[in-house]
Design a protein around this motif. Structure first.
Motif, PDB file in Angstrom:
ATOM      1  N   GLY A   1       0.816  -1.205   0.000  1.00 28.96           N
ATOM      2  CA  GLY A   1       0.000   0.000   0.000  1.00 28.96           C
ATOM      3  C   GLY A   1       0.851   1.257   0.000  1.00 28.96           C
ATOM      4  O   GLY A   1       2.080   1.208  -0.081  1.00 28.96           O
TER       5      GLY A   1
ATOM      6  N   ASP B   1       0.750   5.414   1.769  1.00 27.81           N
ATOM      7  CA  ASP B   1       0.088   6.401   2.622  1.00 27.81           C
ATOM      8  C   ASP B   1      -0.525   7.493   1.746  1.00 27.81           C
ATOM      9  O   ASP B   1       0.172   8.123   0.944  1.00 27.81           O
TER      10      ASP B   1
ATOM     11  N   GLY C   1      -3.746  -2.697   1.766  1.00 28.72           N
ATOM     12  CA  GLY C   1      -3.767  -1.287   1.397  1.00 28.72           C
ATOM     13  C   GLY C   1      -4.298  -1.008   0.016  1.00 28.72           C
ATOM     14  O   GLY C   1      -4.105   0.090  -0.514  1.00 28.72           O
TER      15      GLY C   1
ATOM     16  N   THR D   1      -7.005   0.125  -2.050  1.00 29.35           N
ATOM     17  CA  THR D   1      -8.283   0.832  -2.007  1.00 29.35           C
ATOM     18  C   THR D   1      -8.503   1.517  -3.353  1.00 29.35           C
ATOM     19  O   THR D   1      -7.591   1.603  -4.182  1.00 29.35           O
TER      20      THR D   1
ATOM     21  N   TYR E   1      -6.092   4.282  -3.733  1.00 29.63           N
ATOM     22  CA  TYR E   1      -4.771   3.741  -4.081  1.00 29.63           C
ATOM     23  C   TYR E   1      -4.700   3.442  -5.583  1.00 29.63           C
ATOM     24  O   TYR E   1      -3.754   3.831  -6.274  1.00 29.63           O
TER      25      TYR E   1
ATOM     26  N   ARG F   1      -1.773   1.072   9.383  1.00 31.68           N
ATOM     27  CA  ARG F   1      -2.810   1.910   8.791  1.00 31.68           C
ATOM     28  C   ARG F   1      -2.727   1.902   7.263  1.00 31.68           C
ATOM     29  O   ARG F   1      -3.746   1.811   6.570  1.00 31.68           O
ATOM     30  N   THR F   2      -1.518   1.992   6.746  1.00 30.69           N
ATOM     31  CA  THR F   2      -1.345   2.014   5.292  1.00 30.69           C
ATOM     32  C   THR F   2      -1.804   0.712   4.658  1.00 30.69           C
ATOM     33  O   THR F   2      -2.392   0.704   3.573  1.00 30.69           O
ATOM     34  N   ARG F   3      -1.582  -0.386   5.341  1.00 29.27           N
ATOM     35  CA  ARG F   3      -1.978  -1.693   4.811  1.00 29.27           C
ATOM     36  C   ARG F   3      -3.409  -2.053   5.193  1.00 29.27           C
ATOM     37  O   ARG F   3      -3.855  -3.174   4.919  1.00 29.27           O
ATOM     38  N   CYS F   4      -4.108  -1.141   5.860  1.00 32.62           N
ATOM     39  CA  CYS F   4      -5.486  -1.395   6.296  1.00 32.62           C
ATOM     40  C   CYS F   4      -5.544  -2.671   7.135  1.00 32.62           C
ATOM     41  O   CYS F   4      -6.426  -3.535   6.949  1.00 32.62           O
TER      42      CYS F   4
ATOM     43  N   THR G   1      -4.608  -4.790  11.113  1.00 29.26           N
ATOM     44  CA  THR G   1      -4.646  -4.662  12.567  1.00 29.26           C
ATOM     45  C   THR G   1      -3.226  -4.697  13.110  1.00 29.26           C
ATOM     46  O   THR G   1      -2.462  -5.612  12.785  1.00 29.26           O
TER      47      THR G   1
END
Length: 628
Positions: free
Chosen positions: A409, A411, A437, A439, A442, A476-479, A481
Motif C-alpha cells: 500500500g 500512505d 492497502g 483501495t 490507491y 494503517r497504510t496496509r489497512c 490490525t
C-alpha cells in the motif's frame, strides 16, 4: 534449477494447505494396476518420507535377510582416482550396466552407495549416478521392478534431496550430513543440541528436509511426493548436451555447458581437498569456505556482484557525484559480471560488422530521456522504511521514471506534493494479493497497476510481514490490525487459470482507465508461452524478473535453486511474442542486479524497453546490506 508454477498450475501454500500434502510413498516393484488384484500387489515398502535416518537405512539394507523373497543389492558409485577425469564417465556406464543386470535378475531394492570413498576411490556425484541409472532402467523397461535408493555423502541441502527425487530416486540417506551434525554437536558448535541423543539430532534434520521438500513441491503446485518423484521438474543451466542426454534426458538445457570432463575435474578437486597429502597436523581444522552463501575473499571464492569494494565505490559515486568513482564501480562490477553471469559472456560487435560507422554522441538519445525508462523494484513499505520508500519515489519522479509501491500500500499523504514541489507518489501500484492497502484511492493514483504473479528471487513462494513490523503507520497504510502478521500466500489473487488473470486485468482497467496494467513473471524456460497468454489477456506491460533479485525475504533454497537468469527469460519472451505477432501490443521490462550502462544495453538488445533497479538504489542510499 527447480521449476515453479505458472497461471495454469498455481502454487500451493505448504503450511496452510498441509492437509492435502504428503511425503509418504510406496516404493519397490510395481504390478500392473489393471490386472486382477493379487498378494503381489501388496509386496511394496511404505515410507513416511524419503529422507532416511541411519537406522532406517540399516533396516532397508536388512530387508532381504528379514523378509523372504526380498532381494537388496548395493552398487558401488565410485571410480578410481588413478583413472583421472575419464574414469567418471567410464564408471558411470559401469554402474548403469550393473544396475540393469541386477534388476533384470530380480533385485527389488537397488542401493547406489559411495560409502567406499577413500584416498584412492572418488565419489561419482550422486545426482549424476541417480539420473543415469534411472534413465537406463526406464530405457530397458525395468524401472518399475525396483526401488532406487541413494546412499551418499554429498546431499545436504534441501534442494539436493529434491533434485535426486525428481530425477528418479525413491529415497535418500545423506550419511555425511548426519555425521557432520553429530560432529558439530560434539564440538559444541550447536549449543541447543548439546546432550541430545544421536537419533534426535538426526530426526531434526530429517524433519527440516521434509518441510523443505513440501515447500519445493508446493512451488510447482504439486501436493504429493508420488507426483513429484521422477517427474524431472527442473531445468539445466550450464550442463552440456552429453550430460543431459545420459543423466537427465528430456529436460531443457538451452545454453549447454560443462561436460563429463569438467564435472570430473571438479569432483577430483573436491576429493583432493578431502584426502589432501598435507599431514593432518598441518591442515586447517575446518573446511575452506567457498563463499556460496556469504561473501568470502580469495581467488577461489564464489563471485558475488555485491562485493564490498563494489558497494563502497557505488556509494562514493552516488554521494560525491564523482565520474571517477563511478568508472571504478562500473569496471569492478563489469569484471564480476563477466565472471559470474550470462550477460558477462556476451560482447558488443563492432559497427563495421554491420557495415555502419559510429555516430557522434550528440546524435544519441540524451541521458535525461533514457532514465525515463528506469524503474525501481517492488519493495513494500514495511519491508523497508518510509524514508527509503519515499526517497526512491521522489528520485524517480524527478527523473521521470517510475517507482513501485510493492504490495504494502501507500500512505495517502504522499499523494500530495511536498512543500519543495516534489512528489512522493509511486507511479506503479502493485496489487500482489489484493489485500494490503489496496483501495480505490490507491488504484486511482496509479499510472501503472502491476499484478505480481511471482517474485524473481523466490518464484512460487508467498510472503509474510511479521506482526512486530505491522505497527503504527505501516498497519494503517496496509489497512491491517496492528501486531497481526500479514500473509501473502503463493497463489496471489486466487488466480488459477489464464482466464482468471484476464478477468483481473479487466477489473483493474475498469478501476483506473488511465493506468496501464503490467504483469510480473519469473524468468524460466517456457516463460515465453506464458507471456504470450498474458499479452492476449490485454496486459500492457510484462516484467520478466530474474533469479538474482536481492529480496531479503527469500530463503536460501529459493535464491540458489529456483528461477533463471533474466537473460534467458527475456530473450525467450521477446522472440516468442515476435513469432506470435504480439510484440507490438506490450512493452517489456526486466530486472535482476542491473547496475551499469552495459547491463542496460544488453537487456535492450535482448528485447527490454524498461529496466528495473532495486538493490543498487538501496545501496546507493546507504541502506545497510546484511551480508556476512
Amino acid at each position: 534449477s527447480n521449476l515453479s508454477a505458472k497461471e495454469k498450475t498455481p502454487p500451493i501454500d505448504p503450511i496452510r494447505e498441509s492437509v492435502v500434502m504428503s511425503l509418504a510413498c510406496w516404493i519397490g516393484p510395481e504390478q500392473n494396476v489393471l490386472s486382477k488384484p493379487e498378494p503381489a500387489h501388496c509386496r511394496r515398502l511404505w515410507l513416511e518420507q524419503p529422507c532416511l535416518l541411519p537406522a532406517e537405512m540399516a533396516a532397508l539394507l536388512d530387508v532381504g535377510n528379514r523378509f523372504k523373497g526380498w532381494r537388496v543389492k548395493v552398487l558401488d558409485a565410485t571410480f578410481p582416482r588413478s583413472e583421472g577425469p575419464p574414469g567418471l564417465q567410464r564408471h558411470l556406464n559401469r554402474v548403469c550396466d550393473e544396475a540393469a543386470a541386477v534388476v533384470a535378475e530380480g533385485c527389488e531394492v537397488l542401493v547406489l552407495s559411495d560409502e567406499s570413498v577413500s584416498s584412492d576411490w572418488v565419489q561419482i556425484p550422486s545426482l549424476l549416478v541417480c539420473g543415469a541409472v534411472h534413465q537406463t532402467l526406464v530405457a530397458e523397461k525395468l524401472r518399475l521392478k525396483t526401488a532406487l535408493v541413494i546412499h551418499s555423502g554429498d546431499p545436504h541441502e534441501v534442494a539436493h534431496h529434491a533434485l535426486l527425487l525428481t530425477f528418479g530416486a525413491d529415497a535418500v540417506c545423506p550419511y555425511l550430513a548426519y555425521e557432520a551434525l553429530l560432529k558439530l554437536r560434539d564440538d559444541g558448535k550447536m549449543p541447543e543440541k548439546e546432550g541430545q541423543p544421536d537419533a534426535k539430532v538426526c530426526a531434526s534434520y530429517q524433519k527440516a528436509v521434509g518441510k523443505g521438500l513440501l515447500k519445493i513441491m508446493a512451488k510447482m503446485g504439486i501436493s504429493t511426493l508420488q507426483s513429484y518423484k521422477g517427474a524431472q521438474i527442473a531445468d539445466a543451466i550450464g550442463l552440456g548436451k552429453d550430460v543431459v542426454a545420459m543423466c537427465f534426458y528430456g529436460i531443457a538445457s538451452q545454453l549447454g555447458g560443462h561436460g563429463f570432463e569438467q564435472l570430473a575435474q571438479r569432483t577430483l578437486a573436491v576429493h583432493e581437498r578431502g584426502f589432501s597429502a598435507v599431514p593432518r597436523g598441518l591442515a586447517a581444522d575446518s573446511l575452506p569456505n567457498e563463499g556460496q552463501y556469504h561473501w568470502r575473499e580469495g581467488p577461489n571464492a564464489e563471485k558475488h556482484l555485491n562485493d564490498p569494494m563494489v558497494i563502497a565505490k557505488l556509494q562514493e559515486a552516488a554521494r560525491s557525484n564523482s565520474r571517477a568513482a563511478y568508472a571504478s564501480f562500473a569496471a569492478l562490477h563489469n569484471s564480476l559480471v563477466k565472471a559470474s553471469s550470462l550477460r558477462g559472456q556476451l560482447d558488443f560487435k563492432p559497427p563495421r560488422q554491420y557495415g555502419r560507422a559510429p555516430i557522434p554522441l550528440e546524435a544519441v538519445e540524451p541521458a535525461s530521456e533514457i532514465v525515463k525508462r528506469f524503474r525501481t523494484g517492488a519493495m513494500s513499505y514495511g519491508s523497508i522504511s518510509m524514508e527509503a520508500h519515499s526517497t526512491l519515489a521522489v528520485a524517480l519522479n524527478r527523473l521521470g521514471g517510475f517507482s513501485n509501491t510493492g504490495e504494502g500500500g501507500e500512505d495517502p499523504v504522499r499523494y500530495q506534493p511536498t512543500p519543495e514541489g516534489d512528489s512522493m507518489k509511486s507511479a506503479i501500484k502493485q496489487v500482489a494479493s489484493g489485500r494490503f492497502g489496496v483501495t480505490m484511492e490507491y488504484l486511482s493514483n496509479a499510472q501503472e497497476l502491476q499484478i505480481k504473479m511471482a517474485q524473481g528471487a523466490k518464484p512460487g513462494e508467498g510472503g509474510e510481514l511479521p506482526g512486530k513490523k505491522v505497527q503504527g503507520n505501516v498497519a494503517r497504510t496496509r489497512c491491517a490490525t496492528a501486531g497481526v502478521g500479514l500473509i501473502s500466500p503463493p497463489p496471489h489473487h486466487d488466480i488459477y487459470s489464464i482466464e482468471d488473470l484476464a478477468q483481473l486485468i479487466f477489473d483493474l482497467k475498469n478501476s483506473n482507465p488511465d493506468a496501464s496494467v503490467s504483469v510480473k513473471l519469473v524468468s524460466e524456460v517456457g516463460v515465453g508461452v506464458v507471456a504470450t497468454g498474458v499479452a492476449k489477456c490485454k496486459a500492457d506491460h510484462i516484467l520478466i524478473s530474474g533469479c538474482d533479485g536481492g529480496t531479503g525475504a527469500s530463503k536460501w533454497t529459493g535464491i540458489k535453486h529456483a528461477g533463471a537468469p533474466w537473460e534467458v527469460g527475456l530473450a525467450e519472451t521477446h522472440q516468442t511474442l515476435v513469432l506470435n505477432g504480439l510484440r507490438g501490443r506490450v512493452t517489456l521490462e526486466t530486472d535482476g542486479q542491473l547496475r551499469t550502462g552495459r547491463d542496460v544495453m544488453i537487456a535492450a538488445l535482448l528485447g527490454a524497453e524498461r529496466f528495473g533497479f532495486a538493490t543498487a538504489p538501496l545501496i546507493a542510499m546507504g541502506c545497510i546490506m546484511m551480508r556476512k
